[in-house]
Design an enzyme around this catalytic site. Sequence first.
Site, mmCIF file in Angstrom:
data_model
loop_
_atom_site.group_PDB
_atom_site.id
_atom_site.type_symbol
_atom_site.label_atom_id
_atom_site.label_comp_id
_atom_site.label_asym_id
_atom_site.label_seq_id
_atom_site.Cartn_x
_atom_site.Cartn_y
_atom_site.Cartn_z
ATOM 1 N N CYS A 141 0.868 -1.186 0.000
ATOM 2 C CA CYS A 141 0.000 0.000 0.000
ATOM 3 C C CYS A 141 0.897 1.226 0.000
ATOM 4 C CB CYS A 141 -0.928 0.002 1.209
ATOM 5 S SG CYS A 141 -2.034 1.447 1.250
ATOM 6 N N HIS A 173 -1.970 -5.111 -10.451
ATOM 7 C CA HIS A 173 -2.770 -4.028 -11.024
ATOM 8 C C HIS A 173 -2.992 -4.272 -12.508
ATOM 9 C CE1 HIS A 173 -2.863 -1.011 -7.720
ATOM 10 N NE2 HIS A 173 -1.783 -1.664 -7.338
ATOM 11 N N GLU A 216 -10.000 -0.631 -5.782
ATOM 12 C CA GLU A 216 -9.018 -1.421 -5.044
ATOM 13 C C GLU A 216 -9.582 -2.781 -4.663
ATOM 14 O OE1 GLU A 216 -6.280 -0.006 -2.158
ATOM 15 O OE2 GLU A 216 -6.911 2.081 -2.447
ATOM 16 N N CYS A 261 -4.831 5.762 -4.412
ATOM 17 C CA CYS A 261 -4.167 4.464 -4.304
ATOM 18 C C CYS A 261 -2.729 4.655 -4.768
ATOM 19 C CB CYS A 261 -4.884 3.421 -5.159
ATOM 20 S SG CYS A 261 -4.061 1.801 -5.174
ATOM 21 N N GLY A 276 -1.512 1.963 -7.130
ATOM 22 C CA GLY A 276 -2.189 2.168 -8.404
ATOM 23 C C GLY A 276 -1.553 3.281 -9.213
#
Length: 270
Positions: A74, A152, A201, A210, A213
């Site tokens: 994260c 992703h 997410e 994010c 991301g």
Amino acid sequence: MRTPFIKMHGLGNDFVVLDAREMPLPALSAQMASAIADRHTGIGCDQLIVLEPSEAHAFTMRIYNSDGGEVEACGNATRAVALLHGEAATIETAGGVVLALEPSEGGATVDMGKPRFEWDAIPLDYAMDTCAMPVGWGELENPAAVNVGNPHVIFFVENADAVDLAAIGPEIEHDALFPARVNVNVASLVGPDHLKLHVWERGAGLTRACGTGACATAVAAIRRGLVGNRVTVTLPGGDLIIEWRERESIRMTGPAAESFRGEFNWDDFA
């Protein structure tokens, strides 16, 4: 058992941080993590972050999405705990070691490690070109896939705001093509070296920002030649700066902040 917590956020992507580096906590179940994250009956957050000792690094960061599932990385939380730690540090995560480079009062720069593009490192269910995948879901076609500690998939579209990601995101997240599920990114080019991004997410749904991301999307855009090596990524919560050169690690710079501190009764959520 009264347990202290720290509420933090990065661009509105918010976390409950439990610091167990000096005082261990009882075992944390997925159900308990989800209960703490619940915005109506718990403390409320996108991710629950648990800091624990590490033998080889400054500390370990464990990450639980709001559905209770533990995930590998994260980016926004990494900046937040770097700010909390207050100095440069290597941080152990399930997705690998990340490096907090320059924590400051307003945020941090973090080294998120090297991206991976191999189909079985994403992972995908079968082999294909991850720079331009020959697959699609409705209007979303030919995405890229990048693993930046977690998986992703990235779609480049004319107008990211026009995509109903709340509707299509869950379908793509749970598609059998992605055996570990996937984070879904929809991005558009809005200026030279400037992307607009929305993210669904895995295990958390739509969030204001994010970090991984933004990293994955910037890397995918660089690989396709859409932008240069230093990219501004605008999310609903604000901007992140992503820098990446081929065969090097990703650096992400952006804000983070502490919101408040409190305590809760562990047994209330156990």
